[in-house]
Design a protein around this motif. Structure first.
Motif, short mmCIF file in Angstrom:
data_model
loop_
_atom_site.label_atom_id
_atom_site.label_comp_id
_atom_site.label_asym_id
_atom_site.label_seq_id
_atom_site.Cartn_x
_atom_site.Cartn_y
_atom_site.Cartn_z
N LEU A 94 0.83 -1.20 0.00
CA LEU A 94 0.00 0.00 0.00
C LEU A 94 0.87 1.26 0.00
O LEU A 94 0.52 2.26 -0.63
CB LEU A 94 -0.93 0.00 1.23
N GLN A 95 1.99 1.19 0.69
CA GLN A 95 2.93 2.31 0.72
C GLN A 95 3.45 2.62 -0.70
O GLN A 95 3.52 3.77 -1.11
CB GLN A 95 4.11 1.99 1.64
N HIS A 96 3.79 1.57 -1.43
CA HIS A 96 4.27 1.75 -2.81
C HIS A 96 3.18 2.40 -3.68
O HIS A 96 3.47 3.26 -4.51
CB HIS A 96 4.70 0.41 -3.40
N LEU A 97 1.94 1.98 -3.49
CA LEU A 97 0.84 2.55 -4.25
C LEU A 97 0.67 4.03 -3.92
O LEU A 97 0.48 4.87 -4.81
CB LEU A 97 -0.46 1.79 -3.96
N ALA A 98 0.76 4.37 -2.63
CA ALA A 98 0.63 5.77 -2.21
C ALA A 98 1.73 6.62 -2.85
O ALA A 98 1.47 7.73 -3.31
CB ALA A 98 0.70 5.87 -0.69
N GLU A 99 2.95 6.09 -2.90
CA GLU A 99 4.06 6.82 -3.51
C GLU A 99 3.81 7.08 -4.98
O GLU A 99 4.10 8.17 -5.50
CB GLU A 99 5.36 6.04 -3.31
N GLN A 100 3.22 6.10 -5.66
CA GLN A 100 2.88 6.28 -7.07
C GLN A 100 1.84 7.38 -7.26
O GLN A 100 1.84 8.09 -8.28
CB GLN A 100 2.37 4.96 -7.66
N LEU A 101 0.95 7.53 -6.28
CA LEU A 101 -0.11 8.54 -6.36
C LEU A 101 0.35 9.90 -5.86
O LEU A 101 -0.39 10.89 -5.97
CB LEU A 101 -1.32 8.08 -5.55
N GLY A 102 1.54 9.96 -5.29
CA GLY A 102 2.06 11.22 -4.79
C GLY A 102 1.46 11.66 -3.48
O GLY A 102 1.35 12.86 -3.20
N CYS A 103 1.04 10.70 -2.65
CA CYS A 103 0.46 11.02 -1.34
C CYS A 103 1.10 10.12 -0.29
O CYS A 103 1.84 9.18 -0.61
CB CYS A 103 -1.05 10.84 -1.35
N SER A 104 0.82 10.40 0.97
CA SER A 104 1.32 9.54 2.05
C SER A 104 0.38 8.36 2.24
O SER A 104 -0.78 8.38 1.80
CB SER A 104 1.43 10.33 3.35
N LEU A 105 0.87 7.32 2.89
CA LEU A 105 0.03 6.15 3.16
C LEU A 105 -1.14 6.51 4.06
O LEU A 105 -2.26 6.02 3.86
CB LEU A 105 0.86 5.04 3.80
N SER A 106 -0.91 7.38 5.04
CA SER A 106 -2.02 7.78 5.92
C SER A 106 -3.10 8.52 5.15
O SER A 106 -4.30 8.31 5.38
CB SER A 106 -1.49 8.63 7.08
N GLN A 107 -2.70 9.37 4.22
CA GLN A 107 -3.68 10.08 3.40
C GLN A 107 -4.47 9.12 2.53
O GLN A 107 -5.69 9.23 2.40
CB GLN A 107 -2.98 11.12 2.52
#
Length: 324
Positions: free
Chosen positions: A253-266
């Motif tokens: 999920l962290q990798h996906l968040a990075e791809q979206l340009g947001c934090s995992l918590s967001q």
């Protein structure tokens, strides 16, 4: 900030609310509460949640002190009743006696004239639901609380309360406060549907799974020394998430968040808020910077392909059952 109605009521709360479970109550934590609530107001948060049982009243006192400088009408305040507040047989539960006495005690600890939203913290098997609902209705009539809700009630228990309220023409419940995050999704089975039918909105707690969905805990790594998981006084709940398959899922999920340009918590908060039945997600914060980061989730709209990708990742932990 964006705001949503709580169920079918006219009450509007910020999509991100600030909770106080395991967060505020000591002198050092009071400074944190003051700073976090100040930052919350700056970010447009208008909803603050606590409970009488948090540190046996100290949580309410901390929230009350931190909110004292602000105009009472500018925020929505919720607290709860159910858990033991003394050693006597009537110092717990949802009897009329305990509800009435604890409401008065909460008002004093919070330093306010009324509570916006008063929750039954759990279901009480020893008290008739009608007795509980009549007590809440009387508190609303007296102006000591404005609305009532429940927390962690089952679909059947919510239905029972709705039926009784309709039959007796009592003020309706407007909110349920359940746990809800990417790993704990039991409300999706029945509760969301039952609640929406009854006009009850979900104000969810632990949307970041006690901090697991911030990405601070890594598979195979030692626990960060200053983390909640490393604190034996408060890590009872979070320890159930510390499994290799869960932590590996978090990494994905962290990798996906990075791809979206947001934090995992967001990403995690936006995922919770994707459901229209959710009125607000309660975060915990010990630092103002955490609030600044988390409130950005309200501007993150998840498209269907992203939601599907998250679902694929979460399939790896289907059947996850936390220890309670």
């Amino acid at each position: 900030m964006k705001y949503r109605r709580v169920g079918n009521s006219g009450l509007k709360v910020s999509e991100i609310g600030l909770g106080s479970w395991l967060t505020y109550g000591t002198a050092q934590e009071q400074r944190a509460a003051d700073a976090c609530i100040h930052k919350a107001f700056e970010c447009g948060i208008n909803f603050f949640d606590t409970a009488n049982a948090y540190n046996r009243g100290a949580g309410e006192e901390a929230i009350g002190m931190a909110l004292k400088p602000y105009e009472r009408s500018s925020y929505v305040l919720s607290t709860k009743v159910f858990f033991p507040m003394g050693d006597g047989p009537n110092d717990r539960g949802l009897s009329r006696k305990h509800i009435m006495e604890q409401c008065e005690a909460s008002l004093k600890r919070l330093g306010v004239d009324y509570i916006d939203l008063y929750y039954c913290h759990r279901y009480d098997e020893d008290t008739p639901t009608e007795e509980t609902l009549r007590a809440l209705d009387d508190l609303i009539t007296q102006g000591k609380i404005l609305y009532a809700g429940v927390s962690e009630w089952s679909a059947a228990q919510i239905n029972e309360a709705v039926d009784i309220s309709e039959r007796l023409n009592l003020h309706r419940l407007i909110s349920n406060q359940p746990i809800y995050n990417m790993f704990e999704r039991y409300i999706e089975d029945e509760i969301l549907h039952v609640s929406e039918t009854a006009g009850i909105g979900q104000i969810v707690f632990s949307p970041l799974a006690q901090g697991i969905l911030t990405g601070k805990y890594k598979p195979g790594a030692t626990l960060p020394k200053d983390s909640r998981a490393a604190n034996s006084d408060v890590n009872g709940v979070i320890s159930s998430y510390l499994k290799e398959d869960v932590l590996q899922c978090v990494q994905d999920l962290q990798h996906l968040a990075e791809q979206l340009g947001c934090s995992l918590s967001q990403l995690s908060l936006a995922w919770v808020l994707r459901h229209p039945g959710v009125s607000s997600a309660l975060i915990g914060a010990s630092k103002p910077e955490q609030i600044e980061e988390n409130v950005k989730a309200v501007d993150l709209v998840l498209q269907e392909d992203i939601i599907s990708e998250i679902s694929q990742i979460l399939k790896k932990v289907e059947g996850f059952a936390p220890l309670r």
